[in-house]
Structures are given as C-alpha cells and as structure tokens.
Design a protein around this motif. Sequence first.
Motif, PDB file in Angstrom:
ATOM      1  N   ASP A 130       0.932  -1.109  -0.049  1.00  0.00           N
ATOM      2  CA  ASP A 130      -0.063   0.199  -0.057  1.00  0.00           C
ATOM      3  C   ASP A 130       0.928   1.231   0.211  1.00  0.00           C
ATOM      4  O   ASP A 130       1.818   1.382   0.811  1.00  0.00           O
ATOM      5  CB  ASP A 130      -0.923  -0.051   1.357  1.00  0.00           C
ATOM      6  N   ALA A 131       0.555   2.186  -0.857  1.00  0.00           N
ATOM      7  CA  ALA A 131       1.004   3.620  -0.803  1.00  0.00           C
ATOM      8  C   ALA A 131       0.338   4.329   0.123  1.00  0.00           C
ATOM      9  O   ALA A 131      -0.859   4.169   0.201  1.00  0.00           O
ATOM     10  CB  ALA A 131       1.115   4.215  -1.970  1.00  0.00           C
ATOM     11  N   GLY A 132       0.800   5.108   1.204  1.00  0.00           N
ATOM     12  CA  GLY A 132       0.169   5.852   1.946  1.00  0.00           C
ATOM     13  C   GLY A 132       0.902   6.365   3.170  1.00  0.00           C
ATOM     14  O   GLY A 132       2.210   6.261   3.201  1.00  0.00           O
ATOM     15  N   VAL A 133       0.387   6.766   4.143  1.00  0.00           N
ATOM     16  CA  VAL A 133       0.858   7.493   5.265  1.00  0.00           C
ATOM     17  C   VAL A 133       0.723   6.412   6.652  1.00  0.00           C
ATOM     18  O   VAL A 133      -0.357   6.088   6.886  1.00  0.00           O
ATOM     19  CB  VAL A 133       0.213   8.834   5.953  1.00  0.00           C
ATOM     20  N   PHE A 134       2.099   6.105   7.362  1.00  0.00           N
ATOM     21  CA  PHE A 134       1.853   5.083   8.072  1.00  0.00           C
ATOM     22  C   PHE A 134       2.657   5.531   9.414  1.00  0.00           C
ATOM     23  O   PHE A 134       3.568   6.391   9.321  1.00  0.00           O
ATOM     24  CB  PHE A 134       2.190   3.799   7.862  1.00  0.00           C
ATOM     25  N   LEU A 230       0.508  17.661   2.910  1.00  0.00           N
ATOM     26  CA  LEU A 230       0.848  17.437   4.219  1.00  0.00           C
ATOM     27  C   LEU A 230       0.760  16.033   4.549  1.00  0.00           C
ATOM     28  O   LEU A 230      -0.496  15.405   4.030  1.00  0.00           O
ATOM     29  CB  LEU A 230      -0.175  18.308   5.343  1.00  0.00           C
ATOM     30  N   ARG A 231       1.490  15.250   5.099  1.00  0.00           N
ATOM     31  CA  ARG A 231       1.552  13.892   5.473  1.00  0.00           C
ATOM     32  C   ARG A 231       1.260  13.696   7.029  1.00  0.00           C
ATOM     33  O   ARG A 231       2.418  13.976   7.692  1.00  0.00           O
ATOM     34  CB  ARG A 231       2.502  12.823   5.264  1.00  0.00           C
ATOM     35  N   ILE A 232       0.002  13.477   7.549  1.00  0.00           N
ATOM     36  CA  ILE A 232      -0.328  13.866   9.005  1.00  0.00           C
ATOM     37  C   ILE A 232      -0.366  12.503   9.723  1.00  0.00           C
ATOM     38  O   ILE A 232      -1.128  11.585   9.281  1.00  0.00           O
ATOM     39  CB  ILE A 232      -1.548  14.600   8.929  1.00  0.00           C
ATOM     40  N   GLY A 233       0.020  12.634  11.113  1.00  0.00           N
ATOM     41  CA  GLY A 233       0.076  11.466  11.915  1.00  0.00           C
ATOM     42  C   GLY A 233      -0.506  12.016  13.331  1.00  0.00           C
ATOM     43  O   GLY A 233       0.214  12.810  13.843  1.00  0.00           O
ATOM     44  N   GLY A 234      -1.415  11.399  14.041  1.00  0.00           N
ATOM     45  CA  GLY A 234      -1.702  11.777  15.397  1.00  0.00           C
ATOM     46  C   GLY A 234      -0.921  10.939  16.240  1.00  0.00           C
ATOM     47  O   GLY A 234      -1.376   9.542  16.336  1.00  0.00           O
ATOM     48  N   ILE A 235       0.001  11.180  16.898  1.00  0.00           N
ATOM     49  CA  ILE A 235       0.900  10.362  18.023  1.00  0.00           C
ATOM     50  C   ILE A 235       0.837  10.563  19.312  1.00  0.00           C
ATOM     51  O   ILE A 235       1.344  10.081  20.121  1.00  0.00           O
ATOM     52  CB  ILE A 235       2.443  10.347  17.443  1.00  0.00           C
ATOM     53  N   LEU A 254      -6.829  13.916   0.485  1.00  0.00           N
ATOM     54  CA  LEU A 254      -6.531  12.967  -0.585  1.00  0.00           C
ATOM     55  C   LEU A 254      -6.593  11.342  -0.119  1.00  0.00           C
ATOM     56  O   LEU A 254      -6.949  10.472  -0.943  1.00  0.00           O
ATOM     57  CB  LEU A 254      -5.188  12.933  -1.232  1.00  0.00           C
ATOM     58  N   GLY A 255      -6.248  11.179   1.022  1.00  0.00           N
ATOM     59  CA  GLY A 255      -6.383   9.853   1.675  1.00  0.00           C
ATOM     60  C   GLY A 255      -6.523   9.819   3.195  1.00  0.00           C
ATOM     61  O   GLY A 255      -5.983  10.777   4.003  1.00  0.00           O
ATOM     62  N   ILE A 256      -6.798   8.547   3.689  1.00  0.00           N
ATOM     63  CA  ILE A 256      -7.197   8.712   4.880  1.00  0.00           C
ATOM     64  C   ILE A 256      -6.763   7.255   5.387  1.00  0.00           C
ATOM     65  O   ILE A 256      -6.935   6.148   5.052  1.00  0.00           O
ATOM     66  CB  ILE A 256      -8.676   8.553   5.365  1.00  0.00           C
ATOM     67  N   ASP A 257      -5.849   7.207   6.750  1.00  0.00           N
ATOM     68  CA  ASP A 257      -5.384   5.949   7.111  1.00  0.00           C
ATOM     69  C   ASP A 257      -4.532   5.205   6.111  1.00  0.00           C
ATOM     70  O   ASP A 257      -4.802   3.678   6.315  1.00  0.00           O
ATOM     71  CB  ASP A 257      -6.618   5.180   7.697  1.00  0.00           C
ATOM     72  N   TYR A 279      -3.332  11.112   7.586  1.00  0.00           N
ATOM     73  CA  TYR A 279      -4.214  11.726   6.604  1.00  0.00           C
ATOM     74  C   TYR A 279      -3.048  12.217   5.780  1.00  0.00           C
ATOM     75  O   TYR A 279      -1.927  12.661   5.908  1.00  0.00           O
ATOM     76  CB  TYR A 279      -5.294  12.772   7.190  1.00  0.00           C
ATOM     77  N   ASP A 280      -3.609  12.314   4.366  1.00  0.00           N
ATOM     78  CA  ASP A 280      -2.763  12.832   3.241  1.00  0.00           C
ATOM     79  C   ASP A 280      -3.644  14.113   2.718  1.00  0.00           C
ATOM     80  O   ASP A 280      -4.961  13.907   2.140  1.00  0.00           O
ATOM     81  CB  ASP A 280      -2.561  11.819   2.012  1.00  0.00           C
ATOM     82  N   MET A 281      -3.169  15.331   2.873  1.00  0.00           N
ATOM     83  CA  MET A 281      -4.064  16.442   2.591  1.00  0.00           C
ATOM     84  C   MET A 281      -3.005  17.406   1.438  1.00  0.00           C
ATOM     85  O   MET A 281      -1.866  17.287   1.530  1.00  0.00           O
ATOM     86  CB  MET A 281      -4.417  17.303   3.671  1.00  0.00           C
ATOM     87  N   VAL A 282      -3.695  18.221   0.781  1.00  0.00           N
ATOM     88  CA  VAL A 282      -2.986  19.186  -0.131  1.00  0.00           C
ATOM     89  C   VAL A 282      -3.741  20.496   0.437  1.00  0.00           C
ATOM     90  O   VAL A 282      -4.817  20.471   0.716  1.00  0.00           O
ATOM     91  CB  VAL A 282      -2.930  19.005  -1.441  1.00  0.00           C
ATOM     92  N   MET A 283      -2.836  21.580   0.499  1.00  0.00           N
ATOM     93  CA  MET A 283      -3.381  23.052   0.608  1.00  0.00           C
ATOM     94  C   MET A 283      -2.978  23.917  -0.299  1.00  0.00           C
ATOM     95  O   MET A 283      -1.815  23.952  -0.353  1.00  0.00           O
ATOM     96  CB  MET A 283      -2.950  23.298   2.212  1.00  0.00           C
ATOM     97  N   ASP A 284      -3.866  24.599  -0.942  1.00  0.00           N
ATOM     98  CA  ASP A 284      -3.406  25.829  -1.750  1.00  0.00           C
ATOM     99  C   ASP A 284      -3.484  27.082  -1.224  1.00  0.00           C
ATOM    100  O   ASP A 284      -4.384  27.285  -0.425  1.00  0.00           O
ATOM    101  CB  ASP A 284      -4.432  25.755  -3.069  1.00  0.00           C
TER     102      ASP A 284
END
Length: 481
Positions: A130-134, A230-235, A254-257, A279-284
């Motif tokens: 899987d491509a994504g944020v972990f 932004l590649r976001i993680g709650g730690i 763009l993506g969740i979990d 979370y995977d997000m983009v901001m303009d």
Amino acid sequence: MINKSLAGLPRPDRRQLLAGIAATVASTSVSAQPPPSEIVLTAAPGKRRLRPEPAAETDVWCYNGETPGPLIRLKVNQPATIRLHNRLPQPTTLHLSGHRGVNAMDGVAGLTQAAVNPGESFGYSFTPRDAGVFLYHPLVPAIPGGTSEQAERGLSGMMIVEEANWQAEIDRDIAVMIDDWRLTEADQIDPVFALAADTARLGRLGNTLTVNGKTVPEVITLPPRARVRLRIGGIMNARIAPMTFRGMVRATVLGIDGQPCEPFDPLRKQVIVAPGSRYDMVMDLPETAGAEAIVAVVLGEALAIMRLVTAGDPVPVKKPIPELPPNPLLPPALLLQRARRAEFNIAGGWSRKDPAGAGAPPAVIAAKWPDAYKVWTLNHGFPSGVAGKPIFSVKKGTVVVVALTNRSDWPQVIRLHGHVVRVLHALDDGWEPFFLDTVIVPENRVVRIAFNADNVGKWLIRSTIIEHMEGGVISWFEVLP
C-alpha cells in the motif's frame, strides 16, 4: 512553565467529533532517510527541549536520537527491512501502524512475536503493498503499562510509502506528527503512569503541544499560490483534537489511514485527528504576497499550530489535484448478506452521572478501580487481551461485520490490525466512500464496520487511546488460511 492553553481543556462534543475526518499541522524539521536495504532504528534514552528556552531539556526516549523518530520513505512494492536495536530499560517492539503486511511482522508482543529485550535486536522484513501514510511505535500489550509509557516518553515515528505512478504539481511535501506531553513544572515527563483517573476517562492528556517534537506555532514561508502536501499522523496517547484551517484557498483530503479516497474538502474546513489517525492532504495558498493561512487546533479556544506565510513572486496556477491511484486488493463492494457478525461491546469507565461528575478527584476514581488495568469490559466481561481466545475466527475471504458498541460516557477510538474497513450506514444499506483502520465511536453510540478478512494471521482489535487499551479495550481475531 506549563502550557496553559492545554490545561483543563474541555472534551470535544459529539458534533465536533463527527464534523470532520482528519487533522493537520506542519513542519519541515523531520529528517528523511533514503531507502537502504536495511533501515536501522535504535531505541534509547535521549534529551529534547519540548518547551521554549530557557526551559530545561526533557529526558525522553528516542529512535536514533530523535523524537519523533526519523522519517522513513519507501516505494510501494519495494522490499525493506527495519532493524530495531533495543537500548531501553524495558522490552519493546516495533509496530507499523496501518501497514497491511504479513502477520509475523506486525510487532505485537505476546501475539505475533516475543518482546525485544534490552540489548537485543529484531529485523522486520516486509514489502509494502500500500502507498500511503503510516506510523511506527512500540506495542507491548503483554507488559502492563509498557505501551503507554514508551509512547509518552517519545517513541513514535512516520513511514511514508510513495506511489509508483502519480504525478501532481506539489511545491512542498511535509511530514507532520502532532503530540501532546504531560510535563511537570521542571519540564520533565510526569513519571506517574497507570492512573485510573486517566484510564477511566479520556486517557492521558498532555499539557504541552508539539509538532515533530518542537513547540508551536511553526512558521513556514512559501510563494503565493504554493501547493503544500501534508502527511499527517496523530501520535498523542489519547487526545482527540478538532482542527480547522483559515485563509486557505483550498484544503483537500486525498487519503485517510493510508488509503486513497476521492478528493474532498472537509466540512466547514474542520477535521478531526485521533490517536493513530493518518491523513494525506493538499493545501492551496492565496495568490498574493503577505497573506497568511492558519492551521489551528480547537481546544476550548483555537490555538494556532502552523502559520503559512506567502512572500515573493507567485508560482504558476496549478492544475486540479488528481486522485491517488487505488491500493491493491481493496474490494469495490462487500457482500453483507452472508457476512460473519461479531460484537465489540465496550462498557465501564467513570460515569458522568456520578455525583462527583467528570471532574472527580483522581483519588476518588482510584478508590473505585485500584487496578488501573481492569477498568473496561468487553462483551460483558473483563478481557484477557492477547492471552485469551480470539473474539472470532474466520477463513480467509470471509466478509465480517463488527458492531463497535460504546456503552460508556467517553469516546472510544478503535483500530483493526492487518485490514481496512468500511463504516456502514445505520441500516447496513451502504457505507462511507472511504476505507479506514481507525474509527471514532462517540459515547453511547454504535458504529458498524465491515471488512474482507483477506490477511491470514492473528490480528489485534483495540483502542488507540493507549490507556483505554491497557485498561481492557483490546482483543484479537484470527484469519485462517
């Protein structure tokens, strides 16, 4: 020296918890590693200044001298090994949170492996599909209090798996990890763990907020019209944090979990970050110089955690952001008619109807639960955690529906290991249009999830509020060949 903006914060109400899906802050300070054949992580004591100078450095636990640990970047389908060296005074493991890998590499002490003792090493070999944020962190449920203490002392990090073929116009790609710490007046981590007052309520809430181990707000200067990924993680151990965006032209999920979704702009530009969420997000950003966009966390009052300031000449106008390519083996539909049904019924905790109320003194709560590891019940009994029988066993390929029932006065955050799930509609006549592995269950509510049990092995189902997990919100299920 305590961060007063976090002290005595009210809990988010139900509407806040349901209003969004993700949360974010940003920083450029996380160091990245190239993808060598073997990545080495050494868990050991260290020091970090978590409050502004002249505050003293805090004694923490680190990976490779960093908290959070070094950012790991891999490519999808690229084999990798992470070699963990334990230089801590406790046994530990390394769990890749959200990674749908082989069961033997899931890093759960007492279920998938023996804990890595002080002075020992263990190699986690896997091929990310899987491509994504972990995230990565210890997971030692067989050791009472071990996971809570190790996470609170700083043992967490992020792993990003890049897409094989995805092209988008991005000006800055930023890894983000948000944490809160419970520090004393002497700037040290509060050494008292396993408090019934934490376990029976929201969990261990901190009084000092950091982003990538640094104080907030983070200030980043970018050209007008810049697009930030932004590649976001709650730690954090326990905090569920509503977050909002102000001054952005657009903030898009763009993506969740770790799983792509159809791009969407969150309702009222507010999203939720829970422990373990990614979370995977983009901001303009605005098109004029001198503008400012704010990311704030809503904790009683808004606390700015990131300021994006525009300066210089604008960059060219961007094309619309494309969808991320889907990850493999995710079923487009789930046949619920013949699904195996299971219960995950949570009860216990401190009642808000108690005469002492939600703000009862810790001594009062401790008198009711002298054992902070037996506060919550599952399916009407005290669970035996990883040592007992599975909550259910199914053959590979079985569709499973689990009713996550929260019969308490506190929100629960539930994670399923080795799989991703759909959140079902109330009548089981459909599901939300994204995959999750971390699900918020508001107080006194039922949330039903469905998934295809396609990954063989013994897998946890547990709270990501670590003190709730250690207090009883933990079991496991088995997928047979």
